[in-house]
Design an enzyme around this catalytic site. Structure first.
Site, PDB file in Angstrom:
ATOM      1  N   HIS A  65     104.771  31.995  -5.616  1.00  0.00           N
ATOM      2  CA  HIS A  65     106.135  31.485  -5.405  1.00  0.00           C
ATOM      3  C   HIS A  65     107.195  32.525  -5.781  1.00  0.00           C
ATOM      4  O   HIS A  65     108.368  32.201  -5.913  1.00  0.00           O
ATOM      5  CB  HIS A  65     106.349  30.186  -6.197  1.00  0.00           C
ATOM      6  CG  HIS A  65     105.544  29.040  -5.663  1.00  0.00           C
ATOM      7  ND1 HIS A  65     105.349  27.855  -6.343  1.00  0.00           N
ATOM      8  CD2 HIS A  65     104.861  28.887  -4.489  1.00  0.00           C
ATOM      9  CE1 HIS A  65     104.593  27.036  -5.618  1.00  0.00           C
ATOM     10  NE2 HIS A  65     104.283  27.642  -4.493  1.00  0.00           N
ATOM     11  N   CYS A  81     124.592  46.006   1.450  1.00  0.00           N
ATOM     12  CA  CYS A  81     125.037  45.535   2.772  1.00  0.00           C
ATOM     13  C   CYS A  81     125.991  44.350   2.716  1.00  0.00           C
ATOM     14  O   CYS A  81     126.474  43.893   3.745  1.00  0.00           O
ATOM     15  CB  CYS A  81     123.829  45.192   3.643  1.00  0.00           C
ATOM     16  SG  CYS A  81     123.079  43.584   3.273  1.00  0.00           S
ATOM     17  N   GLN A 116     101.900  29.776  -9.814  1.00  0.00           N
ATOM     18  CA  GLN A 116     103.007  29.139  -9.110  1.00  0.00           C
ATOM     19  C   GLN A 116     104.311  29.365  -9.875  1.00  0.00           C
ATOM     20  O   GLN A 116     105.375  28.986  -9.403  1.00  0.00           O
ATOM     21  CB  GLN A 116     102.747  27.631  -8.977  1.00  0.00           C
ATOM     22  CG  GLN A 116     101.506  27.287  -8.169  1.00  0.00           C
ATOM     23  CD  GLN A 116     101.166  25.810  -8.248  1.00  0.00           C
ATOM     24  OE1 GLN A 116     100.445  25.352  -9.121  1.00  0.00           O
ATOM     25  NE2 GLN A 116     101.704  25.034  -7.321  1.00  0.00           N
TER      26      GLN A 116
HETATM   27 ZN    ZN Z   1     121.524  43.737   1.550  1.00  0.00          ZN
END
Ligand code: ZN
Length: 258
Positions: free
Chosen positions: A125, A161, A105
């Site tokens: 996780h 992006c 975890q």
């Molecule tokens: Zn990106």
């Protein structure tokens, strides 16, 4: 039957355990200087408000939450931490050919740094050693992003992006990765000993892995400072400091002493 710290019980079945699946939680890393979440001095125990802002919704919608989160990532004790004796004990189990899988975890990457093979580790996780773009899924090593924080950016956008980036971890409100969870369930069902270490066993579906293992015939051993909801189901429960009890358990399993 609940047996707290029963070395004779451990000696009966540990040496014969051939496929051990381990589940680790924050308790295994506290000796490395990384605070846990739900223990008496845990991050969420001391600061319940921090848990409320650790949701994916707050992160995506509130820029100030992202700024604060990047600062806390940069200042995390993880970057200066070293694996401890408990991490090393699990490496010994693997080298002896006894480790089926290591489900964790934890997001600190200390099992890999201790020497456990990446192919054995299932990080349910995620990991804070990588960042991920929430728009295009681009993954970037975290040190590259933290270098941008140090250079003055407070919420560094994705280099590809321009999207929002976060650590490659599961926030509250985010589903677990289905393939990763399936691998964890398979590892729980296909072991002869399931060892839960340093986890309060209160967060699902991680905690339910204990049940999967027991339902498929595995022994269950729990090492944790506090009681867990699964103690009554366990063949043995150990409460000593994990940095002592896990190496001792590994020595019994490997036949190299008590
Ligand atoms: Zn990106």
């Amino acid at each position: 039957m609940l047996r707290v710290d029963a070395p004779q019980t451990l000696a009966e079945f540990l040496p014969g355990a051939a496929a051990i699946t381990v589940l680790t939680g924050a308790g295994i890393s506290t000796d490395s200087g990384i605070p846990d979440f739900r223990g008496p001095q845990g991050v969420w125990t001391m600061d319940p408000e921090a848990a409320e802002t650790a949701t994916i919704d707050a992160y995506v919608t509130v820029r100030e939450v992202r700024r604060r989160t990047w600062r806390s990532r940069r200042d995390s004790p993880v970057w200066d931490s070293e694996p401890n004796a408990a991490h090393a004990a699990l490496v010994e189990l693997e080298r002896a050919g006894r480790l089926r899988a290591l489900i964790t975890q934890n997001i600190d990457g200390l099992h890999q740094r201790a020497g456990t093979s990446a192919g054995k580790i299932i990080e349910i996780h995620g990991s804070m050693r990588e960042a991920v773009c929430l728009s295009c899924d681009l993954r970037t090593p975290m040190p590259e992003i933290l270098a941008r924080i140090d250079a003055g950016e407070d919420d560094p956008p994705c280099a590809a992006c321009g999207g929002i980036q976060k650590s490659a971890t599961i926030s509250f409100g985010q589903p677990l990765d289905r393939d990763v969870l399936d691998a964890a369930i398979t590892a729980a069902r296909s072991c002869d000993l399931f060892l839960a270490v340093g986890t309060s066993l209160t967060v699902q579906p991680a905690a339910g892995l204990c049940l999967e293992a027991v339902d498929h015939g595995a022994r269950l051993v729990i090492i944790n400072a506090e009681e867990t909801p699964y103690d009554d189901l366990a063949d043995a429960v150990l409460r000593q400091p994990i940095g002592e009890s896990l190496p001792r358990l590994a020595r019994i399993a490997l036949g190299t002493g008590r």
